[in-house]
Write an enzyme that holds these catalytic residues in place. Sequence first.
Site, mmCIF file in Angstrom:
data_model
loop_
_atom_site.group_PDB
_atom_site.id
_atom_site.type_symbol
_atom_site.label_atom_id
_atom_site.label_comp_id
_atom_site.label_asym_id
_atom_site.label_seq_id
_atom_site.Cartn_x
_atom_site.Cartn_y
_atom_site.Cartn_z
ATOM 1 N N CYS A 24 0.818 -1.210 0.000
ATOM 2 C CA CYS A 24 0.000 0.000 0.000
ATOM 3 C C CYS A 24 0.853 1.263 0.000
ATOM 4 C CB CYS A 24 -0.885 0.005 1.223
ATOM 5 S SG CYS A 24 -1.922 -1.452 1.316
ATOM 6 N N GLY A 50 -0.202 0.181 -5.030
ATOM 7 C CA GLY A 50 -1.471 -0.491 -4.763
ATOM 8 C C GLY A 50 -2.499 -0.125 -5.798
ATOM 9 N N ASN A 124 0.038 1.103 5.803
ATOM 10 C CA ASN A 124 0.865 0.293 4.905
ATOM 11 C C ASN A 124 1.631 -0.685 5.775
ATOM 12 O OD1 ASN A 124 4.008 0.867 3.204
ATOM 13 N ND2 ASN A 124 2.579 -0.805 2.909
ATOM 14 N N GLY A 125 1.520 -1.962 5.442
ATOM 15 C CA GLY A 125 2.225 -2.976 6.210
ATOM 16 C C GLY A 125 1.295 -4.135 6.500
ATOM 17 N N TYR A 264 12.938 -3.478 -5.921
ATOM 18 C CA TYR A 264 11.870 -3.526 -6.917
ATOM 19 C C TYR A 264 10.699 -2.568 -6.695
ATOM 20 C CZ TYR A 264 7.460 -5.395 -8.810
ATOM 21 O OH TYR A 264 6.220 -5.526 -9.362
HETATM 22 O O1 LIG Z 1 9.366 -13.628 -12.190
HETATM 23 P P1 LIG Z 1 8.090 -12.893 -12.224
HETATM 24 O O2 LIG Z 1 6.997 -13.634 -11.507
HETATM 25 O O3 LIG Z 1 7.671 -12.493 -13.597
HETATM 26 O O4 LIG Z 1 8.283 -11.577 -11.333
HETATM 27 C C1 LIG Z 1 9.427 -10.737 -11.463
HETATM 28 C C2 LIG Z 1 9.127 -9.604 -12.391
HETATM 29 O O5 LIG Z 1 8.045 -8.815 -11.856
HETATM 30 C C3 LIG Z 1 8.458 -7.478 -11.653
HETATM 31 O O6 LIG Z 1 8.098 -6.678 -12.755
HETATM 32 P P2 LIG Z 1 6.647 -6.004 -12.910
HETATM 33 O O7 LIG Z 1 6.082 -6.365 -14.205
HETATM 34 O O8 LIG Z 1 5.785 -6.296 -11.726
HETATM 35 O O9 LIG Z 1 6.937 -4.438 -12.833
HETATM 36 P P3 LIG Z 1 7.906 -3.496 -13.693
HETATM 37 O O10 LIG Z 1 7.222 -3.241 -14.987
HETATM 38 O O11 LIG Z 1 8.035 -2.273 -12.842
HETATM 39 O O12 LIG Z 1 9.223 -4.152 -13.891
HETATM 40 C C4 LIG Z 1 9.968 -7.533 -11.545
HETATM 41 O O13 LIG Z 1 10.553 -6.313 -11.980
HETATM 42 C C5 LIG Z 1 10.321 -8.665 -12.500
HETATM 43 O O14 LIG Z 1 10.396 -8.202 -13.823
HETATM 44 N N1 LIG Z 2 -0.072 -3.862 1.404
HETATM 45 C C1 LIG Z 2 -0.424 -3.266 2.513
HETATM 46 O O1 LIG Z 2 0.309 -2.474 3.084
HETATM 47 C C2 LIG Z 2 -1.776 -3.707 3.044
HETATM 48 C C3 LIG Z 2 -2.249 -3.041 4.314
HETATM 49 C C4 LIG Z 2 -3.236 -3.932 5.069
HETATM 50 N N2 LIG Z 2 -2.562 -5.072 5.658
HETATM 51 C C5 LIG Z 2 -4.355 -4.393 4.143
HETATM 52 O O2 LIG Z 2 -4.371 -5.525 3.716
HETATM 53 O O3 LIG Z 2 -5.186 -3.584 3.810
HETATM 54 MG MG LIG Z 3 9.843 -6.119 -14.020
#
Ligand SMILES: O=P(O)(O)OC[C@H]1O[C@H](OP(=O)(O)OP(=O)(O)O)[C@H](O)[C@@H]1O
Ligand SMILES: NC(=O)CC[C@H](N)C(=O)O
Ligand SMILES: [Mg+2]
Length: 467
Positions: A24, A50, A124-125, A264
């Site tokens: 979040c 989120g 968030n958390g 990431y």
């Molecule tokens: O191995 P996977 O299950 O595919 O997950 C890893 C991938 O997911 C994320 O990218 P994402 O598409 O979420 O976001 P980005 O476009 O910001 O890189 C991350 O940067 C990797 O590319």
């Molecule tokens: N990703 C989050 O930080 C989620 C906050 C909270 N635990 C929820 O599920 O709403």
């Molecule tokens: Mg990616």
Amino acid sequence: MNNSFGNIFIPDTLTYDDKAHDECGIVGLYGVKDAAQHASLALHALQHRGQESAGVASASDGQIFIHRGMGLVSSVFGNGEGRNMAGNSAIGHVRYSTAGSSTIANAQPLIGYYSEGQVALAHNGNLYHGEKLREKLLLSGAFLQTTSDSEFFLQLLAQKQASSDEDIASVFEQAEAAFAVVLLFGNKMIAARDPWGYRPLVLGRMGDGYVVASETCAFDQIGAIFEREVEPGEMLTFTAGGYRSTYFGDRTVRQQRCLLELIYFARPDSTVFGHTPHVFRRQTGHMLAKEKPVDVDIVVAIPDSGFSAAMGFAEELGITLDRGLIRNHYIGRSFIAPGQGARAAAVRMKHNVVKEVVRGKRVCLVDDSLIRGTTTAALGKELRDAGATEVHLRIACPPVQYPCYFGVDFPHYEELLAYQHTIEEIRSILNMDSLGYLSLEGMRACLGDEGMQYCTGCWSGEYLQKN
Ligand SMILES: O=P(O)(O)OC[C@H]1O[C@H](OP(=O)(O)OP(=O)(O)O)[C@H](O)[C@@H]1O
Ligand SMILES: NC(=O)CC[C@H](N)C(=O)O
Ligand SMILES: [Mg+2]
Ligand code: SF4
């Protein structure tokens, strides 16, 4: 979350989780004109954290107004609704659920009445013992309105009839980890971060007022000026006279900032835990190249978030970084699809190979992380089909093998590629000529002396808190 791919509508029950969900994003403004308007704008900058629901609550003359809905910020606030709520203070939230389903009842800010008046919350958390806390509340006679762990904060405020800083701090002490929260009352706002510092929170100035947010990119969006991080275990109370800072909990605990934020999650242009993710990721790329060099003609980043690490990797080896892959920006960050057919189609929608760039070349792909392997599985074949003579893969973090209990929603154990397979097996599954990951030591070393102040649970399986 409901999704649509083209004109195919995919209901909740059929969705297939591909990877770690984002977490979040929260924002809070105090003493700022048109606070609700600014909060909703700031949420646009935090959208990557989120995408299930969004909401803003504002306070004016002791009364709290709220607007929230399911979906992206642009759809929840798109027609202007909610942006014009009265008040010089407001909080906002974008949600990716970690506890409790993705429903409007769990959408934040949560709001309630208790002996001290109205209060709204953005969290968030994830409270790692949230289930136990809920059970305790139910046994004590509480009437819970949501299935989210976040409601614990409101329930405890009510049970304690908390009004002073000390009372409110004692609620935070019982919540333990992990949280960054903002609470909005009729006449004050409170922001706090758990003593381990799992989730980020920063403080900024906006004219004579104040802003807190998960990441500084939210400040840039609304013209606020970054001042500093809210410290782990720090509680800030904003009132008409300014703000005061107090501390709660054990200040000697080992800090556990989430390292996946820097690897990431966080936007590359933010300041998170005192680092710029782009700069940190570039360093991981340099380190990766030192640890796992490769002899190729070009380096290609897996967009978007693989770009910074790929840049460092290419720089270190003196190899050209070229744009061999283009990302479709109209596909969400973390896409989902039902079954193998639709998932493969979604992968094709997301990345496309620039054939001219890779034809006849030995290519090394670089990404920030490899979770389930969905992104990369398709790319090996696509690059070969486009004429690449060799395809290598380098990942700028260690193998992700374990789940997270602190605010990131991971796929199940069985879906984590590195939990199921050895590195050699993964190389073969992904159809790569070679595969190399950054080591845990190498990743920590990119943080210098601070390296041990970060959580690395999803890589190492070592968690400070245990269930
Ligand atoms: O191995 P996977 O299950 O595919 O997950 C890893 C991938 O997911 C994320 O990218 P994402 O598409 O979420 O976001 P980005 O476009 O910001 O890189 C991350 O940067 C990797 O590319
Ligand atoms: N990703 C989050 O930080 C989620 C906050 C909270 N635990 C929820 O599920 O709403
Ligand atoms: Mg990616
Ligand atoms: S387990 Fe991983 S994702 Fe969760 S807080 Fe620790 S480093 Fe972050």
